[in-house]
Design a protein around this motif. Structure first.
Motif, PDB file in Angstrom:
ATOM      1  N   GLY A  47       0.814  -1.230  -0.037  1.00  0.00           N
ATOM      2  CA  GLY A  47      -0.053  -0.017  -0.010  1.00  0.00           C
ATOM      3  C   GLY A  47       0.895   1.208  -0.082  1.00  0.00           C
ATOM      4  N   ILE A  48       1.877   1.209   0.823  1.00  0.00           N
ATOM      5  CA  ILE A  48       2.773   2.331   0.858  1.00  0.00           C
ATOM      6  C   ILE A  48       3.481   2.693  -0.527  1.00  0.00           C
ATOM      7  CG2 ILE A  48       4.961   3.096   1.856  1.00  0.00           C
ATOM      8  CD1 ILE A  48       4.053   1.810   4.666  1.00  0.00           C
ATOM      9  N   MET A  49       4.005   1.463  -0.985  1.00  0.00           N
ATOM     10  CA  MET A  49       4.613   1.583  -2.390  1.00  0.00           C
ATOM     11  C   MET A  49       3.702   1.964  -3.278  1.00  0.00           C
ATOM     12  SD  MET A  49       7.606   0.647  -1.813  1.00  0.00           S
ATOM     13  CE  MET A  49       8.510   0.096  -3.106  1.00  0.00           C
ATOM     14  N   LYS A  50       2.487   1.538  -3.342  1.00  0.00           N
ATOM     15  CA  LYS A  50       1.263   2.017  -4.082  1.00  0.00           C
ATOM     16  C   LYS A  50       1.280   3.508  -4.096  1.00  0.00           C
ATOM     17  CE  LYS A  50      -1.951   0.962  -7.329  1.00  0.00           C
ATOM     18  NZ  LYS A  50      -1.644   0.462  -8.479  1.00  0.00           N
ATOM     19  N   GLN A  51       1.099   3.881  -2.951  1.00  0.00           N
ATOM     20  CA  GLN A  51       0.954   5.479  -2.734  1.00  0.00           C
ATOM     21  C   GLN A  51       1.930   6.321  -3.182  1.00  0.00           C
ATOM     22  OE1 GLN A  51       0.280   6.045   1.549  1.00  0.00           O
ATOM     23  NE2 GLN A  51      -1.737   5.423   1.417  1.00  0.00           N
ATOM     24  N   ARG A  52       3.201   5.713  -3.167  1.00  0.00           N
ATOM     25  CA  ARG A  52       4.507   6.362  -3.269  1.00  0.00           C
ATOM     26  C   ARG A  52       4.453   6.368  -4.802  1.00  0.00           C
ATOM     27  NH1 ARG A  52       8.753   9.507  -2.326  1.00  0.00           N
ATOM     28  NH2 ARG A  52      10.669   8.922  -3.092  1.00  0.00           N
ATOM     29  N   GLU A  53       4.016   5.100  -5.439  1.00  0.00           N
ATOM     30  CA  GLU A  53       4.190   5.156  -7.016  1.00  0.00           C
ATOM     31  C   GLU A  53       3.131   6.259  -7.568  1.00  0.00           C
ATOM     32  OE1 GLU A  53       2.530   2.175 -10.691  1.00  0.00           O
ATOM     33  OE2 GLU A  53       3.046   1.285  -8.592  1.00  0.00           O
ATOM     34  N   GLU A  54       2.052   6.302  -6.880  1.00  0.00           N
ATOM     35  CA  GLU A  54       0.941   7.470  -7.176  1.00  0.00           C
ATOM     36  C   GLU A  54       1.247   8.955  -6.982  1.00  0.00           C
ATOM     37  OE1 GLU A  54      -2.452   6.101  -5.131  1.00  0.00           O
ATOM     38  OE2 GLU A  54      -3.010   4.570  -6.293  1.00  0.00           O
ATOM     39  N   HIS A  55       2.038   9.003  -5.974  1.00  0.00           N
ATOM     40  CA  HIS A  55       2.557  10.243  -5.826  1.00  0.00           C
ATOM     41  C   HIS A  55       3.542  10.646  -6.700  1.00  0.00           C
ATOM     42  CE1 HIS A  55       3.862  13.766  -3.091  1.00  0.00           C
ATOM     43  NE2 HIS A  55       5.266  13.296  -3.432  1.00  0.00           N
ATOM     44  N   ILE A  56       4.442   9.848  -7.094  1.00  0.00           N
ATOM     45  CA  ILE A  56       5.600   9.997  -8.121  1.00  0.00           C
ATOM     46  C   ILE A  56       4.866  10.556  -9.292  1.00  0.00           C
ATOM     47  CG2 ILE A  56       7.544   9.071  -9.331  1.00  0.00           C
ATOM     48  CD1 ILE A  56       8.434   7.750  -6.684  1.00  0.00           C
ATOM     49  N   ALA A  57       3.850   9.671  -9.702  1.00  0.00           N
ATOM     50  CA  ALA A  57       3.260   9.644 -11.305  1.00  0.00           C
ATOM     51  C   ALA A  57       2.556  11.083 -11.292  1.00  0.00           C
ATOM     52  CB  ALA A  57       2.225   8.672 -11.526  1.00  0.00           C
ATOM     53  N   GLY A  58       1.975  11.548  -9.947  1.00  0.00           N
ATOM     54  CA  GLY A  58       1.331  12.826  -9.888  1.00  0.00           C
ATOM     55  C   GLY A  58       2.375  13.747  -9.766  1.00  0.00           C
ATOM     56  N   GLU A  59       3.616  13.697  -9.302  1.00  0.00           N
ATOM     57  CA  GLU A  59       4.491  14.684  -9.363  1.00  0.00           C
ATOM     58  C   GLU A  59       5.094  14.825 -11.046  1.00  0.00           C
ATOM     59  OE1 GLU A  59       5.899  16.733  -7.102  1.00  0.00           O
ATOM     60  OE2 GLU A  59       4.044  16.174  -5.943  1.00  0.00           O
ATOM     61  N   ILE A  60       5.276  13.839 -11.593  1.00  0.00           N
ATOM     62  CA  ILE A  60       5.548  13.635 -12.927  1.00  0.00           C
ATOM     63  C   ILE A  60       4.756  14.464 -13.957  1.00  0.00           C
ATOM     64  CG2 ILE A  60       6.126  12.198 -14.797  1.00  0.00           C
ATOM     65  CD1 ILE A  60       7.250  10.157 -13.108  1.00  0.00           C
ATOM     66  N   ASN A  61       3.183  14.192 -13.479  1.00  0.00           N
ATOM     67  CA  ASN A  61       2.311  14.926 -14.485  1.00  0.00           C
ATOM     68  C   ASN A  61       2.273  16.350 -14.056  1.00  0.00           C
ATOM     69  OD1 ASN A  61       1.575  12.408 -15.667  1.00  0.00           O
ATOM     70  ND2 ASN A  61      -0.201  11.890 -14.032  1.00  0.00           N
TER      71      ASN A  61
END
Length: 176
Positions: A47-61
């Protein structure tokens, strides 16, 4: 001694063969450990890894959107700068044209003023000339009258007449 026999017995038992109960117990414990790890460790970790992945994807966007906006603003700024340069060039050209027009107007006004002064001077010279001619006429008339009165008073010879005329011309020249 008993302990040493027990240890020897356990060692012999270990060498005797595979113990099926221990294997099943260890397998069950391993599966329970895996289930517990999946529930309490692996799930939250994923879950933490998924949140981190979503956060990084949001930052990239967000970074991509910011880059696109920056590119758009840069293009707009370049267009505005180009437009400002064009307007400045037009202002300079208009100022030059207006300066040329004003220069021509000033030159034309100066020429007109020069012509006006010239015409005024000509008229004044003409008036002065006419006054001088009128004055000379008056003087000639008065001299003629004076000469005629002198001639009437006495009869003159040709030499006397010439002498008298020269005297009166000389008097007229001094009278000026």
């Amino acid at each position: 001694m008993l302990t040493s026999q027990f240890v020897l017995g356990a060692a012999e038992a270990a060498h005797e063969g595979i113990n099926g109960g221990d294997i099943v117990f260890q397998l069950v414990m391993f599966l329970i450990l895996l289930a517990l790890l999946k529930k309490f460790a692996w799930g939250p970790l994923m879950g933490i890894m998924k949140q981190r992945e979503e956060h990084i994807a949001g930052e990239i966007n967000a970074a991509e959107q910011a880059r696109q906006e920056t590119s758009k603003l840069l293009a707009e700024q370049r267009d505005l700068l180009k437009q400002a340069r064009t307007e400045a060039q037009e202002l300079i050209e208009n100022a030059k044209k207006q300066g040329d027009v004003q220069r021509e107007e000033i030159i034309a006004a100066a020429r007109a003023e020069s012509e006006r002064v010239k015409e005024s001077a000509k008229r004044e010279i003409e008036q002065q000339k006419e006054q001088a001619v009128a004055t000379i006429r008056e003087q000639v008339a008065s001299l003629s009258v004076l000469i005629a009165s002198k001639v009437i008073e006495k009869e003159l010879t040709a030499a006397d007449q010439e002498k008298l005329i020269n005297e009166y011309i000389q008097e007229a020249g001094e009278g000026r």
